[in-house]
Every structure is written in structure tokens, then in C-alpha cells.
Design a protein around this motif. Structure first.
Motif, mmCIF file in Angstrom:
data_model
loop_
_atom_site.group_PDB
_atom_site.id
_atom_site.type_symbol
_atom_site.label_atom_id
_atom_site.label_comp_id
_atom_site.label_asym_id
_atom_site.label_seq_id
_atom_site.Cartn_x
_atom_site.Cartn_y
_atom_site.Cartn_z
ATOM 1 N N MET A 128 0.821 -1.210 0.000
ATOM 2 C CA MET A 128 0.000 0.000 0.000
ATOM 3 C C MET A 128 0.855 1.261 0.000
ATOM 4 O O MET A 128 1.944 1.274 0.584
ATOM 5 N N THR A 130 0.185 5.532 0.574
ATOM 6 C CA THR A 130 -0.645 6.711 0.770
ATOM 7 C C THR A 130 -0.163 7.776 -0.208
ATOM 8 O O THR A 130 1.006 8.180 -0.157
ATOM 9 N N ALA A 171 -5.538 6.164 -0.899
ATOM 10 C CA ALA A 171 -4.709 4.968 -0.735
ATOM 11 C C ALA A 171 -4.724 4.137 -2.004
ATOM 12 O O ALA A 171 -5.751 4.035 -2.688
ATOM 13 N N ASP A 281 -2.569 -0.679 8.699
ATOM 14 C CA ASP A 281 -1.728 0.503 8.496
ATOM 15 C C ASP A 281 -1.408 1.202 9.822
ATOM 16 O O ASP A 281 -0.626 0.696 10.614
#
Length: 495
Positions: A128, A130, A171, A281
Motif C-alpha cells: 500500500m 498513501t 490509498a 496501516d
């Protein structure tokens, strides 16, 4: 005319009333036998014959599945009460077709093809990012070390259009199986997400609101062996365990300081897809309890964009030291504060600061908010930046190889801003930064001096934090009960 009705069937046999059987010629005398009813005068034989043949035909056709059984013994025409079995062919219900309102093609499923199933979310690895200002799909995947996956994905014009503009703070989650892109999720909120899936015919993307969710998950446990072992058994990822160590870095050393019986509770951001957790997260709030002492921390972002973990217990705790102790990350202290033998001249001399050795070009950071008092060459210090701070405090950074581009005298800097780079200018024997901390012109030991504290939040921020923290504290209190229930049973001695 005579009529005969079969029980349970709408069949009539019609025999004219003036019918007479033909006369038979006399035959030689035969031994007498029981008389048999004439086939023309007895109604039983034709009725049995027709009924048995009708039943045979009906059962045969029903077995073949051509027509339903009831169609042979009733007529759809209410006006007709007699069904002529010899005319079934032309009027058979099996030949009556009714149009159904069906689609011309198979309905489209999520992935674009009938009956396609979404790829398994539990396979491979999820990563992932951001997103930040200026991020594109290519730069985001490059940051995840997946740049080679962008090209095949963007071959689809519809997907390329949807992912052309990425929103900061959104995201991007990517599933990779055997070095191949399996799924990609782009989300700007808690539920709504643009999901791209791999199919046999390429990639298919679609906005969805019911298969993806960002939720707040909670885990609590009691330490029985170690934070790594017990945390993983409770369901924490390695990332969350590392974050907890950072959150409570001022309270306990998670590698050495945790004791059996200590309790931990954590609320964290959990990315759920297809009903399963695919990525965890940020730690949102956490609690650490050792015997009768409990420490709580809540994540909060200030108006200036900086995020930290704050204690909600009292206003006095919502303060922090105004200075960092060292100006370089990862530097090694090569010379301390006080009297020492000078490395160049050989005689003993007071050392007014501390030296931190680091590779040439390592960034040097301002240890606090301040203003540039001096920038330039200064004797044996070589290239120097001197900053002016609160309460008559100044800091000096010497032996720099160069200054931050654009920085000049009078400029304001923030704590952590880069002001220059490690070098060996001036009287120096190697790459390092000389750091001085002065109060009203008098040098102090940067490591041991009492650092001033500054308020972290404005009155408005303080109220926002209190409102946010109160809800988190309530949840942490409930988690403490869960952790207590997980505590190991006391040892039993004796019989």
C-alpha cells in the motif's frame, strides 16, 4: 345414441342408437361353452381398450418429456368439452411456445464476463501507498518497487482514464501474485473504491462500495513470552508491533523492558476486502499497562500537518521538548563536551560542543524552530550556520561541506529542516558536524542540558484533540478488560 363416461376422464364414446349387429349364419353344433358377450353389444371391451390405449399413450409421452400429463386429459379451450385423441398432433400443447423475457446476452458480472469470480484476496502479497501531491500511477507503483506493472495496466483506456488523476492522501493497494498484478484498489474514502482485477482477457476496473472497507480494528493481549510472539498470536502484524515500539518509545523499551503480565491494547486502521483483512496501516490509539501504571497515546494531526501520538491525561503532558538532542540522523558521537586533547594541535582545550561523525553529504537538521543568525565561513569552524531560538538560546553547526540551497541570513527554519550537509571544512580531521548549544552565549552540554518545553497545540487544536481522544480512551478502557482476561493463570503451588 348411447354415451359412456370413464371415471375421472373427460372422454366420451358415441354409439349410434340405430346400430344393429349383422346376423350370423348358423354353424354346426359345438359343445356348449360359457357364452361370451358380443363385442358390438357389450360396452366393456371398447371402453377398456380405449382407456388402456389412452393411458399407454399418455404415460409414454410424459416419460419422453414432450408434454405434461395433464395436457392429455384436459383441454385449454373452455368452450370444448370433448377432446378427440386422434387430433392431438395438430393441437398438442407441446407445440405451443411462449416467449420469455430473457436478455439477449449473458449478464455482465463484476469482472466483465459472465460467471467470472473475483481473484482470491488471500493470495500473494498486498502493498500500500498513501498518495502524495503530484503522484501518478507510475510514480506510486515505482515507490512500491512495482513500476513494471504500470504499463500493462494502462493499456486499458477506461482504466487509464479513471486512474489519470490521483487524489493526495488517498490509498493505493496492490496485490501481486507470482510477480504479476492480480488486483489494484484505489480508494478515497471508507468504502467506495475503484477495483481493478486481472482476467483471462486483460484487466477490468469498476467502482464498488460493498466489497471494500476501511475500519477501526482492535486487539488486546497480555505479554506471556515476548511482544513479537504474543503480538503475532493475538493478530498484530510486524508493522503494527514496530509502530507500538515507536508510540511508547519514551515509556518503555519493547525489546528489553516488557515484563510478563504487561498488557497492551491497540486500535488500528484495517483494510478489509472480500471480508478479509488484506493490510493493516496506522496505529490510531494504544495503551500499555505495567502493574498499576497505564500509559495511553492517541494519534493526532496538527494544523501544520505534523502527526504524532499524544497523551490525553493532562494538559501539562500535551507539551514536548523544543529541541532535538542531535542534528544528524544516525550520526556517531565522535567527541564529547568538555576538556579534551585537541585532535589537530595536540594540547588540552575545552570543547564547547559535541561532534557527530557521518558520511560526507549527510543532511544536517535544525534541532528546533528558529531564525538564521549567521551563514558563512567562520575560522576553524569552517562553513557554519548559527540559529537564534527562544529564551536566548542559539545553536551552531560547523564544518559543513555546503549549505541548503536558498537558505540565507534572517530566514526562518522549522525543527527538522535541512540547513546544510556534513563535511570537513575548517580545522577538522574527518567528516563530521560540530554542534553547539548556547544559553545567553554560554555553551552547554547538548546531551545533558535541560531542554525547554513548548506547547504543542493551540486552544482550538486542544479542544479538537480532547473530543477525538475521549472516544478513543473509552475504547481503550474496554480493551483493557479483554487484555486482563487474556492474562496467564497464576502458578499453583502445592497439592
Amino acid at each position: 345414441m348411447q354415451r359412456y363416461n370413464l371415471p375421472g376422464n373427460s372422454i366420451e364414446i358415441v354409439i349410434p342408437g340405430d346400430y344393429k349387429p349383422k346376423q350370423m349364419k348358423s354353424a354346426p353344433s359345438l359343445p356348449k361353452k360359457s357364452p361370451k358377450p358380443s363385442p358390438h353389444t357389450s360396452p366393456k371391451k371398447p371402453l377398456r381398450y380405449i382407456a388402456s390405449r389412452s393411458l399407454f399413450i399418455v404415460c409414454g409421452l410424459a416419460t419422453l418429456g414432450n408434454i405434461p400429463v395433464y395436457s392429455m386429459i384436459s383441454t385449454p379451450d373452455a368452450s370444448s368439452s370433448v377432446l378427440n385423441l386422434t387430433e392431438v398432433e395438430s393441437g398438442s400443447p407441446a407445440q405451443v411456445l411462449q416467449d420469455l423475457n430473457l436478455p439477449a446476452v449473458a449478464s455482465e458480472s463484476f469482472s466483465g464476463f459472465a460467471m467470472d469470480i473475483l481473484p482470491d484476496a488471500q493470495q500473494g502479497n498486498w502493498k500500500m501507498r498513501t498518495l502524495v501531491e503530484g503522484d501518478t500511477l507510475e510514480t506510486a507503483l515505482d515507490a512500491l518497487k512495482l513500476s513494471k506493472l504500470a504499463k500493462p495496466l494502462l493499456k486499458d483506456a477506461a482504466i487509464a482514464q479513471e486512474l489519470e488523476t490521483l487524489k493526495p492522501d488517498a490509498a493505493l493497494l496492490v496485490q501481486v501474485v507470482d510477480d504479476q498484478l492480480q488486483q489494484l484498489i484505489y480508494t478515497k474514502g471508507k468504502n467506495n473504491a475503484y477495483i481493478v482485477s486481472s482476467t483471462d482477457n486483460g484487466f477490468v476496473g469498476k467502482w464498488e462500495s460493498d466489497v471494500f472497507e476501511i475500519r477501526e480494528s482492535k486487539i488486546a493481549f497480555t505479554v506471556k513470552h515476548s511482544i513479537q510472539r504474543d503480538g503475532k498470536e493475538a493478530g498484530l502484524s510486524n508493522s503494527l508491533i514496530r509502530q507500538l515500539g515507536h508510540v511508547f518509545r519514551q515509556d518503555v523499551d519493547f525489546k528489553k523492558g516488557l515484563k510478563v503480565g504487561d498488557k497492551l491494547g491497540v486500535i488500528f486502521e484495517d483494510y478489509q476486502y472480500q471480508g478479509a483483512s488484506i493490510y493493516t496501516d496506522k496505529v490510531l490509539a494504544a495503551e500499555y499497562s505495567h502493574r498499576e501504571t497505564t500509559k495511553q497515546r492517541v494519534r493526532f494531526t496538527l494544523e501544520d500537518g505534523k502527526t504524532d501520538y499524544f497523551s490525553p491525561n493532562a494538559d501539562t503532558e500535551l507539551k514536548r521538548t523544543a529541541f532535538d538532542r542531535t542534528p544528524v540522523a544516525g550520526g556517531r558521537m565522535s567527541s564529547g563536551f568538555g576538556m579534551r586533547r585537541h585532535p589537530v594541535f595536540g594540547f588540552r582545550k575545552a570543547h564547547a560542543g559535541q561532534d557527530f561523525a557521518a558520511p560526507r553529504g549527510t543532511p544536517i537538521h535544525a534541532t528546533a524552530d528558529g531564525q538564521v543568525k549567521f551563514l558563512g565561513r567562520q575560522g576553524g569552524y569552517g562553513n557554519v550556520v548559527e540559529l537564534r531560538h527562544i529564551n536566548g538560546i542559539t545553536t551552531l553547526y560547523g564544518h559543513m561541506s555546503g549549505f541548503k540551497q536558498g537558505l540565507g541570513s534572517g530566514h526562518s527554519v522549522k525543527r527538522g529542516d535541512v540547513i546544510g550537509y556534513v563535511g570537513s571544512t575548517g580545522t577538522s580531521t574527518g567528516n563530521h558536524v560540530h554542534y553547539e548549544y548556547r544559553m545567553n552565549g554560554v555553551a552547554q552540554n547538548p546531551v545533558s542540558v535541560d531542554l525547554p518545553q513548548v506547547g504543542i497545540m493551540s486552544a482550538k487544536e486542544m479542544q479538537q484533540f480532547k473530543n477525538h481522544a475521549s472516544a478513543m480512551i473509552q475504547q481503550l478502557t474496554e480493551l483493557r478488560k479483554v487484555a486482563a482476561a487474556d492474562a496467564p493463570a497464576p502458578k499453583q503451588n502445592g497439592g
